[in-house]
Motif scaffolding. Structure first.
Motif, PDB file in Angstrom:
ATOM      1  N   HIS A 170      51.114  35.485  59.771  1.00 25.66           N
ATOM      2  CA  HIS A 170      52.215  36.321  59.292  1.00 25.66           C
ATOM      3  C   HIS A 170      52.634  37.347  60.342  1.00 25.66           C
ATOM      4  O   HIS A 170      53.814  37.437  60.710  1.00 25.66           O
ATOM      5  CB  HIS A 170      51.804  37.018  57.991  1.00 25.66           C
ATOM      6  N   VAL A 171      51.674  38.111  60.836  1.00 23.33           N
ATOM      7  CA  VAL A 171      52.036  39.207  61.747  1.00 23.33           C
ATOM      8  C   VAL A 171      52.490  38.679  63.111  1.00 23.33           C
ATOM      9  O   VAL A 171      53.373  39.259  63.750  1.00 23.33           O
ATOM     10  CB  VAL A 171      50.887  40.239  61.917  1.00 23.33           C
ATOM     11  N   SER A 216      56.063  37.565  62.795  1.00 26.31           N
ATOM     12  CA  SER A 216      56.946  38.738  62.784  1.00 26.31           C
ATOM     13  C   SER A 216      57.125  39.293  64.189  1.00 26.31           C
ATOM     14  O   SER A 216      58.247  39.631  64.602  1.00 26.31           O
ATOM     15  CB  SER A 216      56.372  39.843  61.892  1.00 26.31           C
ATOM     16  N   TYR A 229      53.761  45.706  68.040  1.00 25.45           N
ATOM     17  CA  TYR A 229      54.302  45.070  66.835  1.00 25.45           C
ATOM     18  C   TYR A 229      53.205  44.595  65.895  1.00 25.45           C
ATOM     19  O   TYR A 229      53.381  44.554  64.682  1.00 25.45           O
ATOM     20  CB  TYR A 229      55.214  43.903  67.230  1.00 25.45           C
ATOM     21  N   ASP A 254      52.218  47.539  63.721  1.00 24.97           N
ATOM     22  CA  ASP A 254      53.296  48.364  63.149  1.00 24.97           C
ATOM     23  C   ASP A 254      53.128  48.522  61.636  1.00 24.97           C
ATOM     24  O   ASP A 254      52.151  48.026  61.051  1.00 24.97           O
ATOM     25  CB  ASP A 254      54.676  47.789  63.525  1.00 24.97           C
ATOM     26  N   ALA A 255      54.056  49.190  61.041  1.00 22.85           N
ATOM     27  CA  ALA A 255      53.936  49.516  59.613  1.00 22.85           C
ATOM     28  C   ALA A 255      53.814  48.261  58.750  1.00 22.85           C
ATOM     29  O   ALA A 255      53.015  48.215  57.812  1.00 22.85           O
ATOM     30  CB  ALA A 255      55.155  50.330  59.189  1.00 22.85           C
ATOM     31  N   ASP A 256      54.577  47.218  59.106  1.00 20.05           N
ATOM     32  CA  ASP A 256      54.543  45.978  58.326  1.00 20.05           C
ATOM     33  C   ASP A 256      53.145  45.362  58.375  1.00 20.05           C
ATOM     34  O   ASP A 256      52.584  44.953  57.361  1.00 20.05           O
ATOM     35  CB  ASP A 256      55.589  45.001  58.888  1.00 20.05           C
ATOM     36  N   ALA A 257      52.582  45.313  59.590  1.00 24.15           N
ATOM     37  CA  ALA A 257      51.254  44.708  59.759  1.00 24.15           C
ATOM     38  C   ALA A 257      50.197  45.512  59.006  1.00 24.15           C
ATOM     39  O   ALA A 257      49.306  44.941  58.366  1.00 24.15           O
ATOM     40  CB  ALA A 257      50.909  44.624  61.248  1.00 24.15           C
ATOM     41  N   GLU A 258      50.284  46.809  59.062  1.00 22.47           N
ATOM     42  CA  GLU A 258      49.308  47.661  58.376  1.00 22.47           C
ATOM     43  C   GLU A 258      49.463  47.574  56.857  1.00 22.47           C
ATOM     44  O   GLU A 258      48.479  47.571  56.123  1.00 22.47           O
ATOM     45  CB  GLU A 258      49.470  49.114  58.848  1.00 22.47           C
ATOM     46  N   HIS A 259      50.699  47.484  56.423  1.00 20.13           N
ATOM     47  CA  HIS A 259      50.955  47.340  54.986  1.00 20.13           C
ATOM     48  C   HIS A 259      50.353  46.035  54.479  1.00 20.13           C
ATOM     49  O   HIS A 259      49.759  45.967  53.401  1.00 20.13           O
ATOM     50  CB  HIS A 259      52.470  47.381  54.731  1.00 20.13           C
ATOM     51  N   TYR A 260      50.475  45.010  55.302  1.00 16.77           N
ATOM     52  CA  TYR A 260      49.936  43.691  54.920  1.00 16.77           C
ATOM     53  C   TYR A 260      48.412  43.746  54.797  1.00 16.77           C
ATOM     54  O   TYR A 260      47.824  43.129  53.911  1.00 16.77           O
ATOM     55  CB  TYR A 260      50.356  42.652  55.972  1.00 16.77           C
ATOM     56  N   TYR A 268      48.294  54.034  54.636  1.00 19.25           N
ATOM     57  CA  TYR A 268      48.056  52.860  53.796  1.00 19.25           C
ATOM     58  C   TYR A 268      46.641  52.806  53.213  1.00 19.25           C
ATOM     59  O   TYR A 268      46.345  51.933  52.405  1.00 19.25           O
ATOM     60  CB  TYR A 268      48.337  51.578  54.586  1.00 19.25           C
TER      61      TYR A 268
END
Lengths: 317, 491
Positions: B131-132, B135, B399, B402-408, B424
């Protein structure tokens, strides 16, 4: 005298065809032969000769895996260190015990099984395949299955403890049981190979000898002792030599035992065989030169052991 | 059956196809090559196409003759050989010219950088990275990530030294600082990231200070945090209740007493420990000790911590996981073979998938003084010295964290890790109630792992000596730690 007359007739013929200068056609054939051999020889050189030579060179060097190109010659330091290292002595001792247990066991059991198989009328192929199957199976898979069988309260551990009055314990986790466990797994895996070797040998023993012994009143055991065993003597030698060379290099099974996060040679060094020792030194503890020195010692042991076995056991049946 | 390559090949037939295959064998171009070449001869235009389908090279010739495209075999072997020689010669000459003159102006803009990323995979972990990485690749069109997946984390740590020697170690690795990070930094096998962080504009202010500190060695940063990790103590509540224990121990002494009670009442082990450096370290820390980076190996507190374990083994109240047929301590606790163990958040994913019926609790580790602690550390991306383009690596890492990866990380509880970004961690705690005992305050006061510089060798010798004491009853804790101080200690 007749023999003496006959021999010189061929010798001059051979001498006239000089070995140093073969005929042009023969030289062409040799050229073709060498050309055909070249790819295999090159591969052997790359994959077998070069690593051995490099290992010997490494044995005289101090090498840090993090700076592999910076090698320092240290002479015989690595070998001297081996000489005084209790861990190395321990690994030699463990390997020696392992070989002494494995080689006779697998030779005798394989010969008995092969002899029994030979007398089986139907389904011989099925039995032969069944015995050979563990040899073809992944070492990791076989060892893992045995670990399940020999866990405390497990099917085999519990039965053996009941029959022989031993403590019910997890064999591979207890120092006094781990080496016998290794022997059992190893013999189980290799027995099939040697059964097949012995079967080939037994089939070469003339049936007439068995029939003559039968007529003379020999029973099954006597025929096995006085006909089969002498008949397969060259095969026994092969199995002992090959078994020794294989057993002294025991690694995979011991590696799997220690794969549960523990250090190699666990429990408490009970499975710290010679190859485990050299692997650990070279690849875990970053002592590549020291590990290579241990590998050279292993090479010498294998060579000496093979020569000694051949000397002690005459090949002739 | 006539094979017809409809759509793509027009009216090419099976026999044409076979002839083309025959020509392919004659051509003998190197495996994996991909090329397309046009040759114009009279009214016909020939295009030799080399494609790769399902791992096999398929090369065909398209002959365009008055608008019709046909698949045909081309030329005689002699002609083909000359063509191949000419092509090889031209390519070699062109390569030599390019090599001699350097990249063409503007070529950099179209260049794709391939970065190798190594991590220990697994059923829960692989989807996260897929996923990451996807992205990041979408955001960075010039970067292509090649994943190097190790079967287990132990495999990764075992293979890395030889990969360093062979020059095959991935450009970026994901690991945690329970690994011998200091040794890799000392040997210059990983890069200090301080300058790269500032030049790439990576913002680390959202990560807990303890985590950044844990990845800082001699003033330089060696990892960009991905997840937070901490040690903890795990209690199998069902086993404790079966032994009549209804309250969790408040001190290490109480842990010992409860372990003995469990063994006496149920015949099962009260405590299990995986015998490696990380787990043994938890007990020396619990008794107020620590390795002090090699300065305090044989301290009184360390001796007390190790002796505590030895006593429990001598009383049969403690077992190694493999003694009960378990591959690690979590399996022993999940299989109801041991009531207590030192562990961490990685238990949460394992227990929910492999032992969902077992009632357990994850708490900070009790100490000999009645206080509690955890070791705060974490997983991070490090750039190896082998890397071809550290600046590009840092762009990618930016990347990947980033916020998306940490949120995941926070929402994918099966991943088994706590997000590194402070914002998070609360979300993770909300989604993972089992982690609620490890509060922000506990994490902020977390201890660090203070291994001696020769970490691998020290760990090996410590575990070997410990096994000899508990399994062979050979030697003493004091003698072991004294010898280790002499061999691996620093002044």
């Amino acid at each position: 005298m007749a023999q003496g007359v006959g021999r010189p007739r061929t010798a001059p013929l051979l001498l006239t065809r000089s070995w140093r200068q073969p005929p042009r056609r023969a030289r062409r054939d040799w050229g073709a032969a060498y050309a055909l051999l070249a790819p295999a020889a090159a591969l052997l050189g790359i994959w077998f000769v070069y690593p051995i030579v490099d290992t010997v060179v490494l044995a005289f060097q101090q090498v840090n895996l993090f700076h592999f190109s910076e090698r320092t010659y240290v002479g015989l330091t690595n070998f001297h260190q081996l000489w005084v290292d209790p861990a190395f002595h321990h690994s030699l001792f463990i390997t020696m015990i392992f070989v002494l247990l494995v080689v006779p066991a697998q030779t005798v059991v394989a010969l008995v099984l092969a002899s029994a198989l030979q007398s089986v009328g139907r389904g011989k192929t099925i039995f032969r395949t069944a015995f050979f199957l563990p040899y073809m199976t992944s070492t990791v898979a076989v060892t893992t299955v045995f670990m399940k069988l020999f866990v405390e309260g497990g099917p085999l551990a519990a039965s053996i403890s009941r029959i022989f009055g031993l403590p019910d314990t997890t064999w591979y986790a207890e120092p006094s049981f781990a080496l016998p466990f290794l022997v059992i797994v190893y013999v189980y895996m290799y027995i099939g190979l040697y059964v097949v070797v012995f079967l080939g040998g037994i089939e070469n023993v003339p049936v007439e000898l068995h029939e003559a012994a039968k007529v003379d009143g020999a029973g099954s055991f006597q025929r096995f002792r006085f006909v089969t065993v002498p008949g397969v003597r060259p095969y026994v030698l092969f199995v002992i030599v090959a078994g020794f060379i294989q057993a002294v290099q025991i690694f995979d099974q011991a590696y799997v035992i220690a794969s549960n996060g523990a250090i190699l040679g666990s429990p408490a060094g009970a499975t710290a065989t010679l190859v485990i020792f050299l692997y650990q030194q070279a690849f875990r503890l970053n002592n590549l030169g020291y590990g290579s020195a241990a590998a050279v010692v292993l090479l010498v042991i294998v060579f000496a052991g093979t020569v000694l076995t051949r000397r002690l056991l005459p090949e002739r049946s | 059956m006539a094979l017809t390559e409809k759509g793509f090949m027009g009216d090419a037939t099976g026999s044409d196809y076979l002839r083309a295959r025959s020509a392919e064998r004659v051509n003998g171009l190197p495996s994996g090559a991909s090329e397309s070449r046009d040759q114009t001869s009279g009214s016909a235009q020939e295009t030799e196409v080399l494609t790769v389908q399902k791992g096999k090279e398929i090369r065909m010739s398209l002959t365009s003759n008055r608008g019709r495209k046909m698949l045909v075999a081309r030329g005689t072997p002699g002609r083909r050989a000359r063509q191949v020689l000419a092509a090889v010669g031209t390519t070699a000459l062109a390569s030599a010219l390019i090599a001699a003159t350097g990249p063409l102006p503007g070529a950099g803009a179209a260049t794709t950088v391939t970065i190798t990323l190594g991590y220990a995979g697994g059923t829960n972990i692989d989807p996260y990275y897929d996923h990451v990485i996807q992205s990041a690749e979408n955001a960075l069109p010039g970067i292509k990530v090649q994943q190097v997946v190790y079967a287990t984390y132990d495999d990764q740590l075992d293979e890395m030294p030889t990969e360093v020697a062979a020059g095959t170690i991935p450009d970026i690795i994901v690991w945690d600082n329970s690994a011998p990070v200091g040794q890799y930094a000392q040997q210059s096998a990983i890069l200090g990231l301080k300058k790269l962080v500032s030049s790439a504009g990576v913002n680390l202010s959202g990560d807990p200070a303890a985590l950044i500190k844990a990845w800082t060695i001699n003033g330089n940063l060696y990892g960009i945090p991905l997840y937070l990790q901490d040690s903890a103590y795990v209690y199998n509540l069902g086993m404790l209740q079966a032994a009549g224990i209804t309250t969790l121990p408040k001190s290490m002494q109480q842990v010992g007493a409860d372990a003995l009670t469990v063994y006496k009442k149920t015949g099962k082990a009260g405590l299990t420990i995986l015998d490696n450096l990380f787990h043994l370290t938890q007990y020396v820390l619990a008794f107020g000790g620590g390795w002090g980076f090699g300065k305090t190996i044989n301290s009184t507190a360390n001796i007390a911590g190790m002796q505590f374990l030895v006593n429990l083994f001598n009383e049969h109240a403690a077992v190694l996981p493999d003694q009960v047929g378990a591959s690690w301590d979590g399996v022993a606790v999940g299989d109801n073979e041991a009531a207590m163990a030192d562990g961490g958040p990685w238990y949460i994913g394992y227990m929910s998938s492999s032992a969902p019926k077992v009632n357990y609790s994850l708490e900070p580790i009790p100490t000999s003084t009645g206080k509690q602690f955890v070791v705060t550390y974490g997983g991070a991306y490090s750039i190896t010295a082998h890397s071809k383009d550290p600046a590009a690596d840092m762009e990618l890492i930016k990347y990947l964290t980033d916020a998306d990866a940490e949120h995941y990380v926070a929402i994918d509880t099966s991943f088994g890790f706590v997000p590194a970004a402070s914002q998070y961690i609360n979300l993770y705690r909300k989604l993972t109630p089992k982690y609620s005992g490890i509060t922000n305050a506990v994490l902020a006061n977390g201890l660090t792992l203070d291994y001696p510089p020769s970490t691998i060798q020290f760990g090996n010798a410590l575990v070997s000596g410990f096994e000899n004491i508990i399994l062979r009853h050979s030697g003493t804790v004091r003698a072991l730690l004294n010898s280790l101080q002499q061999a691996y200690g620093t002044s």
